[in-house]
Design a protein around this motif. Structure first.
Motif, PDB file in Angstrom:
ATOM      1  N   VAL A 291      -2.634   7.474  -6.899  1.00  0.00           N
ATOM      2  CA  VAL A 291      -3.369   8.172  -5.894  1.00  0.00           C
ATOM      3  C   VAL A 291      -3.291   9.785  -6.191  1.00  0.00           C
ATOM      4  O   VAL A 291      -1.939  10.105  -6.161  1.00  0.00           O
ATOM      5  N   THR A 293      -3.939  13.281  -4.121  1.00  0.00           N
ATOM      6  CA  THR A 293      -4.551  13.942  -3.045  1.00  0.00           C
ATOM      7  C   THR A 293      -4.973  15.307  -3.176  1.00  0.00           C
ATOM      8  O   THR A 293      -4.438  16.037  -4.053  1.00  0.00           O
ATOM      9  N   LYS A 302       2.865  10.058   0.187  1.00  0.00           N
ATOM     10  CA  LYS A 302       3.826   9.602  -1.112  1.00  0.00           C
ATOM     11  C   LYS A 302       4.876   9.475  -0.535  1.00  0.00           C
ATOM     12  O   LYS A 302       5.556   8.487  -1.017  1.00  0.00           O
ATOM     13  N   VAL A 311       1.942   8.692  -6.011  1.00  0.00           N
ATOM     14  CA  VAL A 311       0.858   9.484  -5.108  1.00  0.00           C
ATOM     15  C   VAL A 311       1.580  10.974  -5.349  1.00  0.00           C
ATOM     16  O   VAL A 311       2.416  11.121  -5.285  1.00  0.00           O
TER      17      VAL A 311
END
Length: 317
Positions: A291, A293, A302, A311
């Motif tokens: 992922v 962001t 995270k 993340v």
């Protein structure tokens, strides 16, 4: 085995750049090839040689940026695949505003999904979000905080009932204003919706090209001051702020931000972004390996996933 490229999408001063296809996403300054997720001003801008977007986004951008060449718009259908260089791109509905799209990019067997702004809540004025699996989910993180949980919009809009007063309602002109109008039409039918001149053109575009008709009237000062106290006057944020001395009305502002509810008479937590629970649910549905962001702070996300899922922020070039 296909390898995720950590620099597939990077942050540059102009916007988010994919060097493998030599295009930008949601560039804020002029570039040659710009893929636009939706028509809000922090994602859509003018001056690009080519703009790849949905029909809805092209309509709103054409109205707002009249200086743009008509032939710069490369309008694509939802779920239709096209290529920029070797990168295959598909627009998937994002559920944010009319025409808003997630941008699914496929390159060397890896699927990268850029959400743009998106929401999971029902909104009958725009296309509902479409979910597909991706190896990398590139998600906005505006409200990526467990302290932010959006309430039911139907219960929120019903707060406008039961007040023997007209209401001055601040709202963003594109997407939010039309959603608010539809919610009032359906759940506060005794309320008449009056629309500020800055919002009216977008209502008319929604009526002409959108999914359903809305019931509303252009703002009329005499109507606002006379007759029944059953009117909701929708105004843009700047107008709302300039009317801080307005009398004989109740004040409300439709937003997910707590700071924008301060000093108003009615709190109206209606957001067109995903909240914490929505982000977690969407990650589960997309089932990514990583992922990335942007548009906010992904630090808490995270920390939440720890070693269970990679993340991180989109890298800077």
């Amino acid at each position: 085995m296909s390898i995720i490229l950590s620099d597939f999408l990077v942050r540059k001063p102009e916007g988010y750049y994919c060097r493998y296809g030599d295009f930008f996403i949601d560039a804020g300054s002029p570039v040659a090839h710009n893929v636009v997720s939706h028509a809000h001003g922090d994602h859509a801008s003018s001056g690009h040689d080519y703009v790849y977007c949905t029909n809805g986004t092209a309509l709103f951008m054409s109205y707002r940026y009249k200086q743009n060449r008509k032939d710069s718009y490369q309008v694509k259908l939802f779920n239709g695949t096209f290529k920029i260089g070797p990168v295959e791109i598909t627009f998937l509905a994002a559920g944010h505003i009319l025409g808003s799209a997630q941008i699914l990019m496929e390159y060397q067997g890896v699927r990268y999904l850029y959400t743009g702004d998106y929401k999971l809540q029902t909104d009958e004025t725009c296309e509902p979000i479409e979910v597909q699996q991706a190896d990398v989910l590139i998600t906005e993180s505006t409200f990526a905080n467990p302290e932010v949980i959006h309430p039911d919009p139907i219960q929120e809009i019903k707060k406008l009932e039961g007040h023997a007063s007209n209401i001055l309602l601040g709202t963003y002109v594109l997407g939010k204003a039309q959603r608010i109008t539809d919610l009032i039409n359906r759940y506060c039918p005794e309320r008449r919706v009056l629309v500020h001149s800055g919002i009216l053109p977008y209502h008319r575009l929604y009526d002409e090209h959108g999914l359903k008709k809305m019931t509303y009237e252009p703002y009329n000062r005499r109507e606002m001051k006379q007759g029944e106290q059953n009117k909701v006057y929708l105004v843009p944020p700047m107008t709302f702020n300039s009317y801080f001395r307005a009398t004989k009305v109740l004040r409300a502002f439709a937003s997910g931000w707590k700071r924008l509810q301060a000093q108003n008479d009615i709190e109206l937590y209606i957001s067109d972004h995903v909240d914490w629970n929505d982000i977690l649910h969407y990650i589960k549905m997309v089932d990514p390996k990583e992922v990335w962001t942007l548009h906010g702070d992904g630090t808490i996300l995270k920390s939440y996933f720890g070693d269970r899922l990679m993340v991180r922020d989109v890298l800077s070039a």
